[in-house]
Write a protein that holds these residues in place. Structure first.
Motif, PDB file in Angstrom:
ATOM      1  N   ILE A 132     -39.302   1.666  50.664  1.00 48.24           N
ATOM      2  CA  ILE A 132     -39.978   2.596  51.579  1.00 48.24           C
ATOM      3  C   ILE A 132     -41.250   3.146  50.937  1.00 48.24           C
ATOM      4  O   ILE A 132     -42.308   3.257  51.589  1.00 48.24           O
ATOM      5  CB  ILE A 132     -39.017   3.733  51.973  1.00 48.24           C
ATOM      6  CG1 ILE A 132     -37.877   3.185  52.831  1.00 48.24           C
ATOM      7  CG2 ILE A 132     -39.761   4.841  52.713  1.00 48.24           C
ATOM      8  CD1 ILE A 132     -36.781   4.190  53.123  1.00 48.24           C
ATOM      9  N   ALA A 133     -41.188   3.479  49.647  1.00 49.36           N
ATOM     10  CA  ALA A 133     -42.366   4.003  48.960  1.00 49.36           C
ATOM     11  C   ALA A 133     -43.480   2.961  48.912  1.00 49.36           C
ATOM     12  O   ALA A 133     -44.669   3.297  49.105  1.00 49.36           O
ATOM     13  CB  ALA A 133     -41.980   4.439  47.544  1.00 49.36           C
ATOM     14  N   GLU A 134     -43.122   1.712  48.659  1.00 52.91           N
ATOM     15  CA  GLU A 134     -44.131   0.660  48.599  1.00 52.91           C
ATOM     16  C   GLU A 134     -44.805   0.456  49.954  1.00 52.91           C
ATOM     17  O   GLU A 134     -46.032   0.315  50.040  1.00 52.91           O
ATOM     18  CB  GLU A 134     -43.493  -0.648  48.134  1.00 52.91           C
ATOM     19  CG  GLU A 134     -42.989  -0.637  46.703  1.00 52.91           C
ATOM     20  CD  GLU A 134     -44.103  -0.867  45.694  1.00 52.91           C
ATOM     21  OE1 GLU A 134     -44.099  -1.907  45.037  1.00 52.91           O
ATOM     22  OE2 GLU A 134     -45.005   0.008  45.586  1.00 52.91           O
ATOM     23  N   VAL A 135     -44.011   0.468  51.005  1.00 55.57           N
ATOM     24  CA  VAL A 135     -44.573   0.275  52.341  1.00 55.57           C
ATOM     25  C   VAL A 135     -45.489   1.446  52.711  1.00 55.57           C
ATOM     26  O   VAL A 135     -46.623   1.249  53.189  1.00 55.57           O
ATOM     27  CB  VAL A 135     -43.442   0.100  53.378  1.00 55.57           C
ATOM     28  CG1 VAL A 135     -44.008   0.135  54.798  1.00 55.57           C
ATOM     29  CG2 VAL A 135     -42.687  -1.197  53.142  1.00 55.57           C
ATOM     30  N   LEU A 136     -45.010   2.670  52.500  1.00 50.93           N
ATOM     31  CA  LEU A 136     -45.812   3.832  52.873  1.00 50.93           C
ATOM     32  C   LEU A 136     -47.056   3.962  51.998  1.00 50.93           C
ATOM     33  O   LEU A 136     -48.103   4.447  52.459  1.00 50.93           O
ATOM     34  CB  LEU A 136     -44.971   5.101  52.777  1.00 50.93           C
ATOM     35  CG  LEU A 136     -43.882   5.239  53.856  1.00 50.93           C
ATOM     36  CD1 LEU A 136     -43.071   6.512  53.647  1.00 50.93           C
ATOM     37  CD2 LEU A 136     -44.511   5.250  55.247  1.00 50.93           C
ATOM     38  N   GLY A 148     -51.387   5.610  51.469  1.00 49.56           N
ATOM     39  CA  GLY A 148     -51.888   5.954  50.158  1.00 49.56           C
ATOM     40  C   GLY A 148     -50.989   6.931  49.420  1.00 49.56           C
ATOM     41  O   GLY A 148     -49.800   7.059  49.727  1.00 49.56           O
ATOM     42  N   THR A 149     -51.570   7.634  48.435  1.00 50.90           N
ATOM     43  CA  THR A 149     -50.790   8.570  47.629  1.00 50.90           C
ATOM     44  C   THR A 149     -51.406   9.964  47.693  1.00 50.90           C
ATOM     45  O   THR A 149     -52.588  10.126  48.014  1.00 50.90           O
ATOM     46  CB  THR A 149     -50.740   8.123  46.162  1.00 50.90           C
ATOM     47  OG1 THR A 149     -52.081   8.073  45.643  1.00 50.90           O
ATOM     48  CG2 THR A 149     -50.086   6.757  46.039  1.00 50.90           C
ATOM     49  N   GLY A 150     -50.604  10.948  47.371  1.00 50.92           N
ATOM     50  CA  GLY A 150     -51.048  12.334  47.407  1.00 50.92           C
ATOM     51  C   GLY A 150     -49.879  13.248  47.716  1.00 50.92           C
ATOM     52  O   GLY A 150     -48.756  12.787  47.954  1.00 50.92           O
TER      53      GLY A 150
END
Length: 372
Positions: A97-101, A106-108
């Motif tokens: 899920i983290a990889e897809v999102l 992006g990140t933040g």
């Protein structure tokens, strides 16, 4: 607690603890010894997963390969392969899920909040286990915060390697589950013996305080029984998977029979304890019920010995059969009050449970008790 004469009971008197006991390294050393195989599992799995991802797949810093191995194995006593696999799947779900999102948003800070929320909702939907959801959330947070690799989903491969190594180590380097299971079994049997001893003392002396203490000890048996069940189920699951423990399956099945019936025996001991505590309120000694329960206590110790040596089962059955044949309340206590008759009658199901724990078929154990 004081008795009616205002004197402190020896059962509740304070026991002084010296400073040496407070700073003794023994508890710590016992914990280390008990966790030695678990530590070896974690070190081997985490190091192996890291090296495999780094040297074979060429990943520069495969942190998730190590963290998934460590988190899925842990130091918990319940190291069933199914539990380990469940934790691994939770972690891989979080990483995915983290990889897809990460690719989508992006990140933040707000991306982290979104990732955690989505991960925990999905995890709770997929599995009822809270541990599954927590494992997924932890790994999703780590995967989102770590720098992005040269290829998408590279960290998912790292996590998969770590999980595979964890499951493999669980099977190939088991945590000696028989040792933990037998330790838990002995705690149950020691607790049963201590509770029965207090009840016998209360009956012999007409001492309500001791009978009440026996009831407290009998009630406290449920937690050790549950711990034994957990370690036994873990041992059975590991033995079904590990090629090194398959020879223990029959022994573990015998222990499961003992556990099931010792659980019932502990429940029936609570019934005996309640009735004993009631009848001794008058302060009169009950020698005959005390003698019967003392014999049951000695026979239960033989049932415990049979966990280590199956040859102890026949003597345990014979001792219990001899007790069972005398458990007709009207014959044992003619013209006794109803409460005393009920006390002797409460020993009947207790002895049946112990007979079955000692290996007697249920029908034969029931027939060993005289009809009333």
């Amino acid at each position: 607690m004081t008795d009616p004469r205002g004197e402190t009971s020896p059962l509740t008197a304070a026991v002084p603890v010296t400073w040496r006991k407070r700073v003794s390294p023994r508890p710590g050393l016992e914990r280390v010894r008990g966790s030695a195989i678990a530590i070896a599992q974690i070190v081997i799995a985490a190091t192996g997963a890291f090296l495999l991802a780094h040297l074979v797949l060429g990943h520069e810093s495969p942190l998730l390969a190590a963290t998934v191995s460590i988190s899925s194995l842990g130091l918990a006593r319940d190291a069933r392969p199914r539990k380990v696999l469940e934790t691994v799947l939770g972690m891989l779900t979080g990483i995915l899920i983290a990889e897809v999102l990460r690719l989508l948003v992006g990140t933040g800070p707000w991306q982290l909040a979104l990732t955690l929320a989505v991960t925990m909702v999905v995890a709770r939907f997929l599995m009822p286990s809270p541990q599954f959801a927590v494992a997924a959330a932890i790994q999703s947070a780590i995967a989102l915060v770590l720098p992005l690799g040269p290829l998408p989903f590279m960290r998912l491969a790292d996590g998969a390697i770590g999980g595979a190594l964890a499951v493999a180590v669980t099977a190939l380097l088991p945590r000696n589950p028989m040792s933990a299971e037998l330790r838990d079994a002995r705690i149950v049997l020691a607790g049963f013996d201590a509770a029965a001893e207090r009840i016998v003392q209360g009956l012999r002396r007409g001492d309500a305080l001791r009978a009440d203490r026996g009831l407290e000890k009998a009630r406290a048996l449920q937690a050790p029984v549950d711990a034994w069940r957990t370690s036994l189920e873990s041992a059975q699951a590991v033995s079904a998977l590990s090629p090194f423990l398959r020879s223990r399956r029959m022994e573990l099945a015998r222990h499961a029979r003992v556990l099931q019936n010792m659980d019932l025996a502990a429940r029936n001991l609570r019934v005996v304890a309640r009735r004993a505590a009631y009848v001794v309120r008058d302060g009169v000694a009950r020698e005959i019920p005390a003698d019967l329960l003392a014999e049951v206590r000695r026979a239960a110790a033989l049932v415990g010995d049979a966990l280590d040596d199956v040859a102890a089962e026949p003597p345990a059955r014979e001792a219990l059969r001899a007790i069972a044949a005398r458990l007709d309340p009207a014959d044992v206590l003619p013209d006794a009050p109803q409460g005393d008759l009920a006390l002797v009658a409460s020993l009947r199901p207790l002895v049946v449970d112990l007979l079955i724990a000692a290996g007697m078929p249920r029908e034969d154990a029931s027939r060993a008790i005289p009809r009333i």
